[in-house]
Scaffold this active site. Structure first.
Site: not given
Ligand code: NAD
Ligand code: DAU
Length: 359
Positions: A34, A135-137, A161, A164-165
């Protein structure tokens, strides 16, 4: 090949929950690569300090020499690739880091994994797994009565985002089809739970509600997300690693679709219940609708019948229970919260929300 796994991005939200879950449920060694960007936090894994099963390496997934040498040294039986830039709003403000880490970084890892995998015996090649976490996005936005996304849905990413995914998913697929590398991809819906960085909806709203700050809901707040408690995601990943078929994609989701405004109101009510407001009135009064996210996807939902049918996985925590646990966790861990809300965090909050006057 050994029984260790290499996890990338293991110091972030889902990665750290996954490592803790893996050590508890499986117990074989974990090497965590990381970079510790703003989203990575070693404190998430402080309970593993001194544990011989856990090894941390600070480094960049774009560093091909480092990735190659880690694979040769630790001889993992699987790579679980979480490392990414993950916040949609940041990708709109500055997409470059998303291209670099999510696309280039994934390609570097795939290529180093291919080289390492080619050097293994046939039996080890067969057993090896590269699990790409997505991700679902990538599928874009659903209308109110569209069926949930299935694994063969066409890609239509709308934010930098998501784009890129999506690109990374295509490279992962190509390494299976062209090189035979045993790649599997999971596409998951919105996670929530402990250790989530408070730039995301749920932790941001919990902390703002506690502190009596405005609760910034984008647009009309009627966007729908499908919420999954992070431990359920970890269990799904373990199931895919254990029994998933190479080359396949598995959808993971909570079957818990909620509008953003519903989630924010539920958080207000939970915080009111756990920390009764003294003079300020109910926290729902703090809700402030602000300018919408550009290109904001209206609705996501995942069809999870494949993983349920083939691997027997299903979510075990209903949204209301998971949200209650999550609010409790943030209330009980003020030192964690203070530790992550550094200067860089405050700068981001300033940048993101001053551009969003009230609607
Ligand atoms: P996060 O942003 O909390 O964590 C990302 C981690 O990756 C961090 O620890 C960061 O330091 C590390 N990182 C970033 N760039 C790096 C690099 N160049 N080399 C090595 N490490 C690096 O993310 P998260 O929410 O834990 O998501 C993890 C994965 O799951 C991601 O691939 C995201 O697309 C996917 N995902 C997230 C969600 C969600 O709701 N959070 C849902 C579906 C999929
Ligand atoms: O769907 C999976 C994705 O969920 C992951 O791939 C992403 O990494 C993760 O960040 C998340 O994306 P979202 O954009 O859905 O999550 P976020 O928490 O940023 O926002 C959730 C919803 O809430 C979205 O519709 C935007 C809204 N929002 C978000 C923030 C930060 C607000 O209304 N106000 C806010 O301040």
């Amino acid at each position: 090949m050994r029984d260790a796994i290499l996890v990338t991005g293991g110091s972030g939200f889902i990665g750290s929950n996954f490592i803790l879950n893996w050590i508890e449920c499986v117990g074989s060694p974990v090497v965590n690569l990381d970079l510790l960007t703003y989203a990575g936090n070693p404190a998430n894994l402080s309970s593993l300090q001194g544990d011989p099963r856990y090894r941390f390496i600070r480094g960049d997934i774009c560093d091909s020499e480092l990735a190659g040498s880690l694979l040769r040294e630790h001889q993992p039986c699987a790579i679980v690739h979480f490392a990414a830039e993950s916040h949609v709003d940041r990708s709109i403000a500055s997409p470059g880091a998303f291209l670099r880490t999510n696309v280039e970084g994934t390609c570097v890892l795939l290529e180093q994994a291919r080289r390492y995998w080619s050097s293994l015996s046939l039996a080890d090649q067969h057993a090896f797994r590269f699990l790409h976490i997505s991700t679902d996005e990538v599928y874009g936005s659903l209308g109110p009565s569209d069926p949930p996304f299935i694994e063969s849905a066409p890609y239509a990413p709308n934010s930098p985002y998501a784009a890129s995914k999506a690109a990374a998913d295509h490279f992962a697929r190509a390494y299976f089809r062209t090189c035979g590398l045993p790649v599997l991809t999971t596409n998951c819906s919105n996670n929530y739970g402990p250790f989530q960085f408070p730039e995301k909806l749920i932790p941001l709203m919990i902390l703002n509600a506690l502190e009596g700050k405005p609760l910034p809901v984008y647009g009309d707040g009627l966007q729908v997300r499908d919420w999954l408690y992070v431990d359920d995601h970890c269990a799904a990943i373990r199931a895919v690693l254990q029994d998933g078929r190479a080359g396949e994609t598995y959808h993971i989701g909570g079957s818990s679709e909620r509008t953003n405004i519903h989630v924010v109101k539920a958080i207000c009510d939970l915080v009111d219940e756990m920390v009764p407001p003294v003079s300020t009135g109910p926290r729902r009064n703090l809700i402030a609708t602000v300018k919408d996210r550009p290109g904001h996807d209206r609705r996501y939902a995942m069809d999870t019948s494949k993983i349920r049918r083939e691997l027997g996985w299903q979510p075990s925590i209903v949204f209301e229970t998971g949200l209650r646990k999550t609010v409790r966790w943030y209330l009980d861990h003020p030192e964690w919260t203070e530790g992550v809300r550094t200067g860089a965090y405050l700068e981001w909050i300033q940048q993101n929300y001053t551009r969003r006057p009230e609607r």
